[in-house]
Write a protein that holds these residues in place. Structure first.
Motif, PDB file in Angstrom:
ATOM      1  N   VAL A  96       0.850  -1.191   0.000  1.00 50.10           N
ATOM      2  CA  VAL A  96       0.000   0.000   0.000  1.00 50.10           C
ATOM      3  C   VAL A  96       0.885   1.239   0.000  1.00 50.10           C
ATOM      4  CG1 VAL A  96      -1.708   1.312   1.291  1.00 50.10           C
ATOM      5  CG2 VAL A  96      -1.882  -1.171   1.153  1.00 50.10           C
ATOM      6  N   ASP A 120      -9.609  -3.366  -3.280  1.00 47.47           N
ATOM      7  CA  ASP A 120      -8.524  -2.493  -2.861  1.00 47.47           C
ATOM      8  C   ASP A 120      -8.811  -1.865  -1.494  1.00 47.47           C
ATOM      9  OD1 ASP A 120      -7.190  -3.085  -5.160  1.00 47.47           O
ATOM     10  OD2 ASP A 120      -7.804  -1.274  -6.230  1.00 47.47           O
ATOM     11  N   ALA A 148      -7.771  -4.286   1.044  1.00 46.82           N
ATOM     12  CA  ALA A 148      -6.315  -4.345   1.167  1.00 46.82           C
ATOM     13  C   ALA A 148      -5.792  -3.185   1.998  1.00 46.82           C
ATOM     14  CB  ALA A 148      -5.684  -4.331  -0.222  1.00 46.82           C
ATOM     15  N   VAL A 149      -6.337  -1.997   1.771  1.00 45.99           N
ATOM     16  CA  VAL A 149      -5.879  -0.828   2.539  1.00 45.99           C
ATOM     17  C   VAL A 149      -6.289  -0.982   4.003  1.00 45.99           C
ATOM     18  CG1 VAL A 149      -6.127   1.663   2.834  1.00 45.99           C
ATOM     19  CG2 VAL A 149      -5.830   0.723   0.550  1.00 45.99           C
TER      20      VAL A 149
END
Lengths: 109, 165
Positions: free
Chosen positions: A7, A24, A27-28
């Motif tokens: 990231v 996404d 993921a963050v």
């Protein structure tokens, strides 16, 4: 080995600004759960965003002043255009009339 | 030519953007009026999202011209001359506790953060309105958020979130 996502700073901004897709975003979030400093920064940015929104949002709900009402502005603009047309028409007509008069006088002489 | 009703529907949002840029109802409304007059006299502004981008771009340009023409840096509450820094507080909604995040931003930072965070523009739309790349837009957002100037590589526009093992 478990795959993880790298990231970057741009991703944090995109996360706060709602620019990321669902995968996404996950993921963050996983990254922020492990990085307290990044989580604090993202929280600070979101707080700043919310403060600006809270401050300016009521402006869009205010009654518009007369001078910002499109129908009124369009009518004024049309009037101005008509005025310019009439001025140009009057100028050309007056010029033509003047030429005609001078021409007639010259023919008489 | 854009329909009047389309422009009218966007007017409250444009007015809010102008208020955020200038920090003043009067100057913001002057700016909005100039942008709207320009719009209703223009052709080829498009409809929908294209019209919205064009109107925000017109207003942004008018404000830049206004700021660069200020004769006195202290006029309007201390705006610096040129497109350098804007210190004008939100005059009619003063943040006496120093919590006004817009107060210390440069003009270009203020434009970027207002479009994205308040007006809800996507990065693509905001970059288009401001005439910059997505990377430059994110750099402005970073500065507006009080982050030090990031390295260019850290703001790679579209190469984010790659899988590593």
């Amino acid at each position: 080995m478990t795959a993880q996502r790298l990231v970057m700073e741009a991703d944090l901004h995109a996360y706060v600004d709602g620019e990321l897709s669902g995968r996404d975003v996950s993921a963050v979030r996983a990254h922020l759960a492990q990085d307290e400093a990044a989580a604090a920064r993202a929280a600070r940015w979101a707080e700043q965003r919310d403060a600006m929104r809270a401050r300016l949002a009521p402006v869009a709900d205010e009654a518009l002043p007369l001078r910002l009402r499109i129908a009124r502005m369009k009518a004024a603009s049309d009037r101005e255009d008509r005025g310019k047309f009439l001025f140009a028409f009057g100028f050309v007509a007056g010029f033509g009339l003047g030429v005609a008069i001078v021409g007639a006088l010259l023919l008489r002489l | 030519m854009a329909r009047r009703s389309d422009i009218a529907a966007l007017t409250p949002c444009l007015r809010r953007y102008a208020r955020g840029l200038t920090g003043s109802t009067e100057i913001g409304d002057d700016l909005t009026q100039d942008a709207l007059l320009s719009a209703i006299r223009s052709r080829g502004l498009g409809r929908g999202a294209a019209l919205k981008r064009r109107l925000y771009a017109i207003l942004t340009d008018f404000n830049r011209m206004r700021v660069s023409a200020l004769p006195d840096p202290d006029l309007y509450g201390g705006e610096a001359r040129g497109v350098v820094r804007l210190f004008a507080p939100l005059a009619e909604q003063p943040a006496r506790d120093g919590s006004d995040p817009l107060a210390a931003m440069t003009l270009v930072e203020r434009e970027a953060i207002l479009l994205v965070a308040v007006e809800g523009c996507s990065y693509e739309d905001a970059a288009d309105i401001l005439g910059v790349t997505r990377t430059a837009l994110i750099a402005r957002l970073a500065r507006a958020r009080g982050e030090p100037q990031p390295e260019a590589g850290r703001l790679a526009a579209r190469s984010h979130l790659r899988v590593v093992s």
